[in-house]
Design an enzyme around this catalytic site. Structure first.
Site, PDB file in Angstrom:
ATOM      1  N   TYR A 145       0.855  -1.185   0.000  1.00 12.32           N
ATOM      2  CA  TYR A 145       0.000   0.000   0.000  1.00 12.32           C
ATOM      3  C   TYR A 145       0.885   1.228   0.000  1.00 12.32           C
ATOM      4  CZ  TYR A 145      -3.566   3.391   1.522  1.00 12.32           C
ATOM      5  OH  TYR A 145      -4.405   4.471   1.617  1.00 12.32           O
ATOM      6  N   ASP A 233       9.287   2.403   0.013  1.00 13.84           N
ATOM      7  CA  ASP A 233       8.233   3.052   0.793  1.00 13.84           C
ATOM      8  C   ASP A 233       8.412   2.601   2.246  1.00 13.84           C
ATOM      9  OD1 ASP A 233       6.010   3.868   2.134  1.00 13.84           O
ATOM     10  OD2 ASP A 233       4.564   3.132   0.656  1.00 13.84           O
ATOM     11  N   LYS A 261       4.409   8.476   9.330  1.00 14.64           N
ATOM     12  CA  LYS A 261       4.113   7.873  10.646  1.00 14.64           C
ATOM     13  C   LYS A 261       5.079   8.322  11.729  1.00 14.64           C
ATOM     14  CE  LYS A 261       1.495   4.283   8.419  1.00 14.64           C
ATOM     15  NZ  LYS A 261       0.102   4.078   8.658  1.00 14.64           N
TER      16      LYS A 261
HETATM   17  C1  LIG Z   1       3.629   1.739   3.491  1.00 19.24           C
HETATM   18  C2  LIG Z   1       2.647   2.872   3.442  1.00 19.24           C
HETATM   19  N1  LIG Z   1       2.767   3.796   2.480  1.00 19.24           N
HETATM   20  C3  LIG Z   1       1.944   4.841   2.409  1.00 19.24           C
HETATM   21  C4  LIG Z   1       0.914   4.994   3.309  1.00 19.24           C
HETATM   22  C5  LIG Z   1       0.018   6.185   3.180  1.00 19.24           C
HETATM   23  O1  LIG Z   1       0.213   7.029   4.279  1.00 19.24           O
HETATM   24  P1  LIG Z   1      -0.943   8.020   4.768  1.00 19.24           P
HETATM   25  O2  LIG Z   1      -2.037   7.183   5.337  1.00 19.24           O
HETATM   26  O3  LIG Z   1      -0.260   8.884   5.764  1.00 19.24           O
HETATM   27  O4  LIG Z   1      -1.376   8.786   3.570  1.00 19.24           O
HETATM   28  C6  LIG Z   1       0.739   4.051   4.334  1.00 19.24           C
HETATM   29  C7  LIG Z   1      -0.333   4.150   5.340  1.00 19.24           C
HETATM   30  O5  LIG Z   1      -1.386   4.574   5.206  1.00 19.24           O
HETATM   31  C8  LIG Z   1       1.635   2.968   4.399  1.00 19.24           C
HETATM   32  O6  LIG Z   1       1.518   2.034   5.336  1.00 19.24           O
HETATM   33  N1  LIG Z   2      -2.606   0.311   6.712  1.00 17.06           N
HETATM   34  C1  LIG Z   2      -2.846   1.724   6.556  1.00 17.06           C
HETATM   35  C2  LIG Z   2      -1.550   2.420   6.718  1.00 17.06           C
HETATM   36  O1  LIG Z   2      -0.562   1.908   7.114  1.00 17.06           O
HETATM   37  C3  LIG Z   2      -3.844   2.149   7.551  1.00 17.06           C
HETATM   38  C4  LIG Z   2      -4.185   3.595   7.465  1.00 17.06           C
HETATM   39  C5  LIG Z   2      -5.609   3.755   7.057  1.00 17.06           C
HETATM   40  O2  LIG Z   2      -6.024   3.163   6.054  1.00 17.06           O
HETATM   41  O3  LIG Z   2      -6.304   4.514   7.737  1.00 17.06           O
END
Ligand SMILES: Cc1ncc(COP(=O)(O)O)c(C=O)c1O
Ligand SMILES: N[C@H](C=O)CCC(=O)O
Length: 424
Positions: A145, A233, A261
């Site tokens: 993701y 990422d 994060k």
């Molecule tokens: C690996 C990774 N990349 C990108 C994202 C996107 O980050 P955000 O939710 O802060 O937009 C997340 C989590 O949501 C993530 O776990």
């Molecule tokens: N797994 C997602 C990010 O690491 C969780 C964040 C979300 O979807 O709210």
């Protein structure tokens, strides 16, 4: 003072004014059933809902709260920053300090730009890669993701997988025409039209799936051979897995990184960074445009700096030891209950799969989710006062606020729930 309320009442009100009642889909409990608990406050490893019920929190905001909730040093830093003004639209010293802190920790990451979410970080990193190479194609891995930008949602893990969506409505075919989705842990053919390969170096949005030996180095070599850029990422792994993140942990250096994060200390802050020659493609130096009104926000940089200041080598050793102990406890509790399960661990990261063999890709993660055991597992834990994310594709987030006593509570709760599940 607000009137006393209940989770049900708040959820009903929320659903009237917010789609699905939540501001990020997984929070809505749709895949596990029931009503989400609304958090009133948190402290250390605990959260309390609006009904006064206390939970040992293994959600930890999906990663940012590595020091637990309301850590006094972070609270103090944010309070002091707030008193000086919360946003200016002009550069501030803490942005420089945070960029120095990140580039000082992550070998090879020479410059960073601060943004406000992991989504922005990944979207912008891909744009820089495309700008730097003059190519369009992006390779990503099924079950990873990278946030919710149009071109990166295809094949996504986390909520996209949880809700069983092939991708997203509203994303035009053209936006993903250059996105190639391939299985995790397999080094794909990389053509000379590929701008970049983006990967979670440890996949943590389809449960926890470690990179197979040689996978990350294989990607590095394949990118080098094709003239493509490699993007790690590290929104989850960055500053959680090790002081220098996954690239230090595995000794493989990408061209670009995405962070989020932990670096925001619980406030909206993320970053992308990389080699100087690549990052200097960005405006105002280069032709790749990227910007943000709240980027490098003074409160967020204060929280991030306070968070990173507490993350020395000793902190990672401590967290790694606690996670190893937790994982061993979980594995033996699950086995003692007779439940078929795996507890993958990578340093400070841990997950649970309902599978007989280690999971290596999205197909394995989906098979675990498809057992249908997760909703009862999650609700059984919640009833025993342990909160895990309400999605079968999320990992557990124990942090530095979870001491041995709290982790023992988790193991006991998992053991009790596992017995119920095994008994059918
Ligand atoms: C690996 C990774 N990349 C990108 C994202 C996107 O980050 P955000 O939710 O802060 O937009 C997340 C989590 O949501 C993530 O776990
Ligand atoms: N797994 C997602 C990010 O690491 C969780 C964040 C979300 O979807 O709210």
């Amino acid at each position: 003072m607000a009137e006393p309320t209940t989770n049900e009442a708040l959820y009903a009100r929320a659903c009237a004014v917010t789609p699905g009642g939540v501001n990020s889909p997984v929070r809505a409990f749709r895949s596990v059933g029931g009503t989400p608990y609304f958090v009133a406050r948190g402290e250390g490893p605990w959260v309390w809902d609006v009904e006064g019920r206390r939970y040992l929190d293994l959600v930890q905001s999906y990663g940012p709260a590595i020091h637990g909730h309301a850590h006094p040093r972070i609270v103090e830093a944010v309070q002091a920053a707030a008193g000086e003004g919360s946003t200016f639209g002009a550069p501030t010293e803490r942005e420089v300090l945070l960029a120095e802190e990140i580039t000082g920790r992550v070998h090879g990451c020479e410059q960073v730009r601060l943004v406000s979410s992991g989504t922005e970080a990944c979207m912008s990193a891909v744009r820089v890669a495309r700008g730097a190479t003059g190519r369009s194609r992006v390779v990503l891995f099924e079950g990873c993701y990278h946030g919710h930008s149009d071109g990166l949602l295809a094949g996504g893990g986390s909520g996209v997988a949880t809700l069983g969506l092939p991708a997203s409505a509203g994303v035009p075919a053209a936006a993903v025409a250059d996105t190639l989705v391939v299985p995790y842990n397999t080094v794909p053919e990389i053509g000379e039209d590929v701008a970049c390969v983006i990967v979670e170096p440890v996949a943590a949005n389809m449960g926890l799936v470690p990179p197979a030996p040689g996978f990350l180095q294989g990607l590095r070599d394949a990118c080098d051979a094709a003239g493509a850029l490699l993007i790690f990422d590290e929104v989850i792994t960055g500053f959680r897995l090790a002081r220098g993140g996954a690239s230090a942990f595995y000794g493989v250096t990408p061209d670009l990184w995405c962070f989020g994060k932990v670096i925001g200390g619980g406030l909206p802050l993320a970053a992308f960074g990389g080699r100087r020659d690549v990052m200097e493609q960005l405006a105002p130096l280069g032709p790749v445009y990227q910007a943000g009104t709240l980027s490098g926000n003074p409160l967020a940089t204060a929280a991030g700096l306070a968070s990173l200041a507490m993350l020395d080598d000793g902190a990672y050793e401590e967290l790694g030891a606690r996670v190893a102990r937790l994982a061993a406890g979980l594995a033996s509790a699950l086995a003692a209950a007779g439940l078929t399960a795996q507890v993958p661990v990578v340093g400070t990261l841990v997950g649970v799969f309902f599978a007989g063999e280690p999971v290596t890709d999205y197909a394995g993660a989906k098979a675990s989710a498809d057992t249908g055991l997760f909703p009862a597992f999650m609700h059984g834990l919640l009833q025993r006062g342990v909160a895990v994310a309400p999605g079968a594709y999320e990992i557990l987030f124990p942090g530095l606020a979870h001491g041995d006593a709290e982790l023992d509570l988790v193991v006991d709760a998992v053991g009790a729930v596992a017995k119920e599940l095994a008994a059918g």
